[in-house]
Write an enzyme that holds these catalytic residues in place. Structure first.
Site, mmCIF file in Angstrom:
data_model
loop_
_atom_site.group_PDB
_atom_site.id
_atom_site.type_symbol
_atom_site.label_atom_id
_atom_site.label_comp_id
_atom_site.label_asym_id
_atom_site.label_seq_id
_atom_site.Cartn_x
_atom_site.Cartn_y
_atom_site.Cartn_z
ATOM 1 N N GLU A 106 0.806 -1.224 0.000
ATOM 2 C CA GLU A 106 0.000 0.000 0.000
ATOM 3 C C GLU A 106 0.841 1.277 0.000
ATOM 4 O OE1 GLU A 106 -4.201 -0.451 1.567
ATOM 5 O OE2 GLU A 106 -2.970 -0.934 3.328
ATOM 6 N N HIS A 127 0.186 5.224 7.954
ATOM 7 C CA HIS A 127 -1.032 4.453 7.667
ATOM 8 C C HIS A 127 -1.171 3.406 8.767
ATOM 9 C CE1 HIS A 127 -4.160 1.976 6.116
ATOM 10 N NE2 HIS A 127 -3.348 0.979 5.804
ATOM 11 N N HIS A 162 -3.875 0.550 11.056
ATOM 12 C CA HIS A 162 -5.112 -0.222 11.170
ATOM 13 C C HIS A 162 -5.723 -0.067 12.562
ATOM 14 C CE1 HIS A 162 -3.704 -3.361 7.938
ATOM 15 N NE2 HIS A 162 -3.911 -2.169 7.449
ATOM 16 N N HIS A 173 -11.026 -0.165 7.222
ATOM 17 C CA HIS A 173 -9.596 -0.377 7.016
ATOM 18 C C HIS A 173 -8.761 0.224 8.139
ATOM 19 C CE1 HIS A 173 -6.256 -0.623 3.723
ATOM 20 N NE2 HIS A 173 -5.761 -0.810 4.907
#
Lengths: 274, 274, 274, 274
Positions: free
Chosen positions: C116, C135, C137, C205
């Site tokens: 990603e 990023h 989760h 996500h």
């Protein structure tokens, strides 16, 4: 240099090596294990389990600086054993004291007792089946005690909650107080609220758990807050299918029978004491 | 080889052994304890308690990288002591500075002060009973401050909440700000909101706790977030039976009296500092 | 025995002592610090901060086995640096790779890249103010993304949420997918959703945080889940008084300015790497 | 003293040094790795993964003193491997036993088996795709099982929940029980409830997860309680946009493919066993 002097030098070398290395290689020996209180004639295993219970309940966040655990004496069933007043995290066998049926110390020798020992004394007086008691301030049960919400067993691990945990409101026993069970009169009111249950919530205070052994009262004390937390969540999701009375009775037998495994695991997390 | 040389070789062997083993066996001695700030004439026990308070509040998740704790000076009651601006987790006695009644450092020597020291200065000015103050960003109280929900004592451990914790909205004191108490004017508005309470919530910021000793302000600071968490849960279960005013008053006396035990337990978790 | 033989025996003794004691006294030396990737000419401090960011975000439960953090290259602002595909908990300077404006590795040498990385590439392309991206989760934000609930700043520590965190629904960018940002087209749709905000939730996500420095993007990433948790609680208590737009703007400036202290504290918890 | 005697003294010195230092410098060698059960001919890597699964699931709070994990035998697919009855935290390769298609031990040699092995036996009998199974008492799922609330995948990490996790109510299989799956009849009823799903909730008990490998069943077991916790929160915020069936199918493929990284991270937290 003479052979004698050489021999002396070598011996000094060896001695120097020994003097330097030996203490480093062998850490200073642990202080000799404290003597168990000389006046207690109870089964040392019972006292050891009581000490472990204190440590486990602290490790499992059931007891913090407050709260206590006791066991009925194996020598005189009208008496019970409990630590002197101190943080459960630090209890050793040397801190265990004996109390009579009224909750008074048999041989204080200047040691301070827990103020709320009357919780234990009162329950031992009316529940011959009870061999061990825990009093905890565990936060998770507080919302239930202050809203009159009955704790019911959500799963087999908390089946000991049976038909639900009664709630003791100290105002019924003693009007406006500082919330503490300071004497046998309040203790008797609390024991009456407990009835034949294994767990009693105390409004604005915490809970009491009782059982027929130390490992079991520790298991009940660990799973009561868990059940509280889960029941609060479940009640937000919808109508709750608690264990039926028959399921609770049967599951409690099974969970009681299997207490040995978690007890050993909890002890292994504590390791050797002293 | 001569006997003399043998002796020298043996001695060298022994010395070599000593030189190798000794440092490994005995860890390098701890750096000499840092000197307490030369200019402070306060009771070293007071300073030590203040340092422990910083460490305990971090260990208990009340303070993170932010927040601070202070104590009124025992030498000049219009002054107070607080660490220089740094993370509470790392405070030592060498970091403690003295502040005057306006929150300005007496002897800065280049050390930076906490920006929000005016919270402490303002409260010490109007509350002669207060001897120690904690300012915390503890998350659990935030939902109460941002919804105007009053924190009430759910159990005896948080009886110090008394009739409920007032809420300070900085907009009333200073309009649109960055939420920080950057001067005495905002500090005065905050102290006015606190009134005679022991805990004040700050909308969109955190809370302030005050008490007549360091151990007690630490206890209040630890149990305020716990009460918040439990009250949020209780309010979802039903109508809440908080401690009555009389129960709160009496229980607060008892909890205050018993602060020594948890204080020693919290200190034992920190261990020796420096 | 001859003097020569005595000398030999003594030397053997010394050698034996040395051979036995030396390895025990000095633990095997640490492997020579791994060489920073030979092809990277970036400021070593930048790479070190990036490595620390990985470790801190894992230590603070923002990243687990997944998620990643990147920094814009100081040598070529159209490029960025990020670890090869691995658990952030284990990243070292040797794992840092350089990526071009399209998110492709400049000098892969067989190392696998994060799938990603296009999240990072796309944002760097359209946000010249952004110097670092995370990023995550992190579970706490998931309930907000899946219910379309906007995250607003509850307190000064999360003022960077500004007017609220937008939500990216990958279905708008790419229909039915496996939820992963596998190419630049999806990355562009995500960057468009981000707009000028500093935090973007990704439905089903996790979230993305962006900032003008590594310490700040780490702070934003730590306080975003905290704000989510608190906002969920606050919304159950009543109508929420979030920071006003003006308060958020001013508080964000103050919190950004003060990021040095928590950054050093978070680094001190990690200690020395390698 | 003669040269010979000097030599003896020096040798004794060296030997004394060696005898003292050697054991301290080199900790007593680990007990020779326990022999894997002599009767098991399975791939040692499979057994090692099973031991790690036990330790990881305890470390990740999925298993406590109870619960268990098994793997289908690579030698005889009608058989499976599981530890003897003990706390998963302490399992070693020496504790692994082989069970036949009915859940009975092949070579007990006095070792006690888990009472609920019939959960595993029954599922292996009807699900040829399943290679590994976990049974957990994880608290987070309990509220769902007792309210009949279906767990749906909130994000890609729990995509394996597919169309939702069915709930097994033991009363349908066996009337009023102690909640335990004590025989194959109850096991068959449970396997029927599981159907083709990967996760099954057990009312008033916990859950079961199944997968085609040990690392995957561990991942499912870790993310099922997380999904439960998040779904409970999301349902309080509003209508929930779960992964669509197509998203769940695709995301499950991606998450399954990427299980190697978290598996290695979870193993690295355990370190070397034995």
């Amino acid at each position: 240099m003479s052979g004698l002097r050489i021999g002396v030098l070598v011996a000094v070398c060896a001695a120097l090596c020994a003097a330097i290395v030996l203490p480093a290689a062998r850490p200073a020996p642990q202080p000799a294990a404290a003597q168990a209180s000389a006046s207690l004639t109870n089964d040392p295993k019972l006292i050891e389990d009581l000490v472990y219970a204190n440590r486990i309940l602290y490790d499992q966040d059931v007891l913090d600086g407050f709260g206590h655990v006791s066991v009925r004496s194996d020598k005189d069933p009208s008496h019970f054993l409990m630590s002197r007043s101190m943080a459960p995290a630090l209890v050793t066998s040397n801190d265990i004291m004996e109390y009579d049926r009224n909750g008074e110390p048999v041989d204080a020798r200047g040691r301070i007792s827990y103020l709320e020992r009357y919780i234990h004394a009162a329950i031992y007086r009316v529940r011959p089946d009870v061999k061990a008691i825990v009093h905890s301030h565990s936060p998770e049960v507080i919302p239930f005690g202050v809203t009159g919400t009955i704790l019911h067993p959500l799963y087999h691990m908390s089946a000991f909650l049976g038909a639900g945990a009664p709630i003791f409101d100290i105002r019924e026993g003693a009007g406006a107080t500082d919330m503490l069970v300071r004497n046998n009169a309040i203790g008797d009111a609390l024991a009456k609220s407990l009835g034949s249950s294994y767990v009693l919530l105390m409004r604005g205070h915490g809970f009491v758990a009782v059982a027929n052994s130390i490992p079991r009262v520790v298991l009940y004390s660990i799973y009561t807050p868990i059940n509280a937390r889960l029941q609060a969540e479940a009640m937000k999701l919808g109508a709750v299918d608690y264990l039926t009375p028959e399921e609770a009775t049967k599951a409690a037998v099974a969970t009681d029978a299997g207490v040995g495994r978690p007890w050993e695991l909890w002890k292994s997390r504590i390791g050797k004491i002293e």
